[in-house]
Design an enzyme around this catalytic site. Structure first.
Site, short mmCIF file in Angstrom:
data_model
loop_
_atom_site.label_atom_id
_atom_site.label_comp_id
_atom_site.label_asym_id
_atom_site.label_seq_id
_atom_site.Cartn_x
_atom_site.Cartn_y
_atom_site.Cartn_z
N PRO A 47 6.14 5.04 8.56
CA PRO A 47 7.44 4.70 7.98
C PRO A 47 7.43 5.08 6.50
O PRO A 47 6.48 4.74 5.80
CB PRO A 47 7.52 3.18 8.15
CG PRO A 47 6.11 2.71 8.33
CD PRO A 47 5.33 3.86 8.90
N MET A 48 8.47 5.79 6.05
CA MET A 48 8.54 6.13 4.63
C MET A 48 9.98 6.02 4.16
O MET A 48 10.86 6.78 4.61
CB MET A 48 8.00 7.54 4.37
CG MET A 48 6.47 7.60 4.41
SD MET A 48 5.83 9.24 3.96
CE MET A 48 6.23 10.17 5.42
N ALA A 49 10.21 5.06 3.25
CA ALA A 49 11.55 4.85 2.71
C ALA A 49 11.99 6.13 2.00
O ALA A 49 11.22 6.73 1.25
CB ALA A 49 11.52 3.68 1.72
N CYS A 54 3.94 -3.06 1.72
CA CYS A 54 4.66 -2.45 0.59
C CYS A 54 4.18 -3.06 -0.74
O CYS A 54 4.19 -4.27 -0.92
CB CYS A 54 6.17 -2.64 0.75
SG CYS A 54 7.05 -1.88 -0.63
N ASN A 89 -4.49 4.55 9.17
CA ASN A 89 -3.59 5.25 8.24
C ASN A 89 -4.23 5.41 6.87
O ASN A 89 -4.88 4.49 6.37
CB ASN A 89 -2.27 4.44 8.15
CG ASN A 89 -1.35 4.94 7.06
OD1 ASN A 89 -0.97 4.17 6.17
ND2 ASN A 89 -0.96 6.19 7.09
N GLY A 90 -3.99 6.57 6.28
CA GLY A 90 -4.44 6.83 4.92
C GLY A 90 -5.22 8.13 4.83
O GLY A 90 -6.29 8.25 5.44
N GLY A 127 1.38 9.93 6.85
CA GLY A 127 2.47 9.69 5.91
C GLY A 127 2.79 10.91 5.08
O GLY A 127 3.46 11.84 5.53
N ARG A 128 2.26 10.95 3.85
CA ARG A 128 2.67 11.99 2.90
C ARG A 128 2.44 13.41 3.40
O ARG A 128 3.22 14.31 3.05
CB ARG A 128 1.98 11.76 1.56
CG ARG A 128 2.53 10.54 0.85
CD ARG A 128 1.60 10.05 -0.21
NE ARG A 128 0.33 9.61 0.37
CZ ARG A 128 -0.75 9.31 -0.32
NH1 ARG A 128 -0.74 9.40 -1.62
NH2 ARG A 128 -1.85 8.89 0.29
C1 LIG Z 1 7.70 7.81 -0.24
C2 LIG Z 1 6.97 6.76 0.57
C3 LIG Z 1 7.69 5.75 1.17
C4 LIG Z 1 7.02 4.77 1.93
N1 LIG Z 1 7.75 3.79 2.55
C5 LIG Z 1 7.12 2.92 3.39
C6 LIG Z 1 7.87 1.98 4.16
O1 LIG Z 1 9.12 1.94 4.12
N2 LIG Z 1 7.17 1.13 4.96
C7 LIG Z 1 5.80 1.16 5.04
O2 LIG Z 1 5.21 0.39 5.79
N3 LIG Z 1 5.07 2.04 4.33
C8 LIG Z 1 5.71 2.93 3.52
N4 LIG Z 1 4.96 3.87 2.85
C9 LIG Z 1 3.51 3.94 3.08
C10 LIG Z 1 3.17 4.93 4.22
O3 LIG Z 1 3.69 4.47 5.44
C11 LIG Z 1 1.64 5.11 4.36
O4 LIG Z 1 1.07 3.86 4.63
C12 LIG Z 1 0.99 5.67 3.10
O5 LIG Z 1 1.72 6.78 2.60
C13 LIG Z 1 -0.47 6.08 3.35
O6 LIG Z 1 -0.55 7.10 4.30
P1 LIG Z 1 -0.82 8.65 3.85
O7 LIG Z 1 -2.09 8.67 3.07
O8 LIG Z 1 -0.90 9.41 5.16
O9 LIG Z 1 0.35 9.06 3.02
C14 LIG Z 1 5.62 4.81 2.06
C15 LIG Z 1 4.90 5.85 1.44
C16 LIG Z 1 5.55 6.82 0.69
C17 LIG Z 1 4.75 7.91 0.05
#
Ligand SMILES: Cc1cc2nc3c(=O)[nH]c(=O)nc-3n(C[C@H](O)[C@H](O)[C@H](O)COP(=O)(O)O)c2cc1C
Length: 320
Positions: A16-18, A100, A200-201, A224-225
């Site tokens: 999930p990413m806002a 969050c 995740n991460g 995510g990213r």
């Molecule tokens: C722009 C952005 C928005 C995010 N919004 C949410 C969200 O709404 N809910 C949530 O649980 N995590 C949110 N995250 C966290 C991601 O879900 C994820 O846990 C985090 O980016 C780590 O994973 P990654 O290393 O693959 O990016 C957000 C991350 C980013 C970068």
């Protein structure tokens, strides 16, 4: 795999990413083979006070499933009531945001603030589980901070409350998204629970996805990213996991086609004014790594309509 009674076709999920994982982008990622998509985080309190906007906020779509709606909030009664209110909408799983790190969220006791209270975590999950029929999952961090590395304790509390799966992001709240994600903690949570664990991460490629599955034993990975402006990652990761073979990166013309389609979908869904402005952010992601970065960035910030987007895509992706 299954989460509760919901069958998930593969174990590569989109985080999930806002501001990123709205309906158009979820649809594109699902088409590229993502196993489960999540909404942007939705405020349970916001739903409570403004139920007329519920549907638009969660952007439910019959065609893009399995789909988890993510709620944030910290009052068990409101969380349970809101989950019941949305129960009949076309989604499959309710996920609760317990990660969050944004100060305005944490200050209200929501998001990663919940990592401070296993009792409340259990209560929230239990309130949602008992109010409606869809499986409930939680997304947590490694710990509230370096002095409180308590993902295992929080995950066990969620499991006691009736959670059907737990996602662990291997960073603490003060880390936000920086530093290296700790995969050991994902392994620890997996060893302690008897429900599926999603890791995740720092998954950035097919190889890192495979490495997380192998080193932690987690049941699924969440990206995510690395999925921003890169929906192809889902196809490439699932293919690598299934066959060991690395698919090539998408060509520039494949990228151009997807960008144009994404822009059309976003404009159809949110209207031209908002759609184009939101597309600027995605254009920034899609064009990462292309030459002429600074000229391109300046141009991205001035696109006003679909025509401008087409010109930009022709110039930078296709060299026309
Ligand atoms: C722009 C952005 C928005 C995010 N919004 C949410 C969200 O709404 N809910 C949530 O649980 N995590 C949110 N995250 C966290 C991601 O879900 C994820 O846990 C985090 O980016 C780590 O994973 P990654 O290393 O693959 O990016 C957000 C991350 C980013 C970068």
């Amino acid at each position: 795999m299954y989460i509760g009674n919901v069958e998930i076709k593969n174990n590569v999920f989109m985080a999930p990413m806002a501001g990123v994982t709205d309906k158009p982008y979820r649809t594109i990622c699902m088409e590229m083979g993502c196993g489960l998509v999540y909404s942007e985080m939705v405020s349970a309190k916001g739903l409570f006070y403004n139920s007329a906007n519920t549907e638009k906020l969660m952007d439910c779509d019959e065609g893009c499933r399995p789909y988890a709606v993510q709620l944030f909030g910290s009052e068990p009664e409101i969380m349970g009531k809101m989950a019941k209110r949305i129960e009949d909408m076309p989604f499959d799983i309710i996920d609760v945001n317990m990660g969050c790190p944004a100060p305005k969220i944490v200050k209200n006791g929501d998001g990663s603030a919940l990592m401070q209270s296993p009792e409340l975590v259990e209560e929230i999950v239990s309130a949602i589980v008992s109010s409606q029929k869809k499986p409930v999952t939680v997304k947590i961090r490694k710990g509230y901070d370096d002095d409180n590395i308590n993902a295992v304790e929080i995950a066990l509390a969620a499991q006691r409350g009736g959670a059907s799966a737990v996602t662990v992001h291997g960073r603490t709240r003060p880390q936000f998204y920086s530093g290296k994600a700790d995969w050991e903690i994902i392994k620890d949570v997996k060893s302690a629970l008897n429900i599926p664990v999603i890791g995740n991460g720092d998954i950035v490629s097919p190889e890192t996805a495979r490495a997380m599955l192998d080193s932690t034993g987690c049941d699924a990975v969440m990206i995510g990213r690395a999925a921003e402006g890169n929906p192809w990652i889902f196809e490439r990761v699932t293919h690598f996991i299934n066959t060991g073979e690395l698919l090539p990166e998408p060509s520039r013309s494949q990228k151009a086609q997807t960008v144009i389609r994404h822009a059309r979908m976003l404009i159809d869904f949110k209207g031209e004014y908002i759609g184009v402005r939101e597309m600027r952010r995605h254009l920034g992601y899609y064009t990462k790594g292309l030459p002429q970065a600074s000229a391109m960035r300046a141009e991205i910030n001035t696109v006003m309509n679909m025509e401008d987007i087409k010109i930009l895509v022709d110039r930078y992706f296709l060299g026309i």
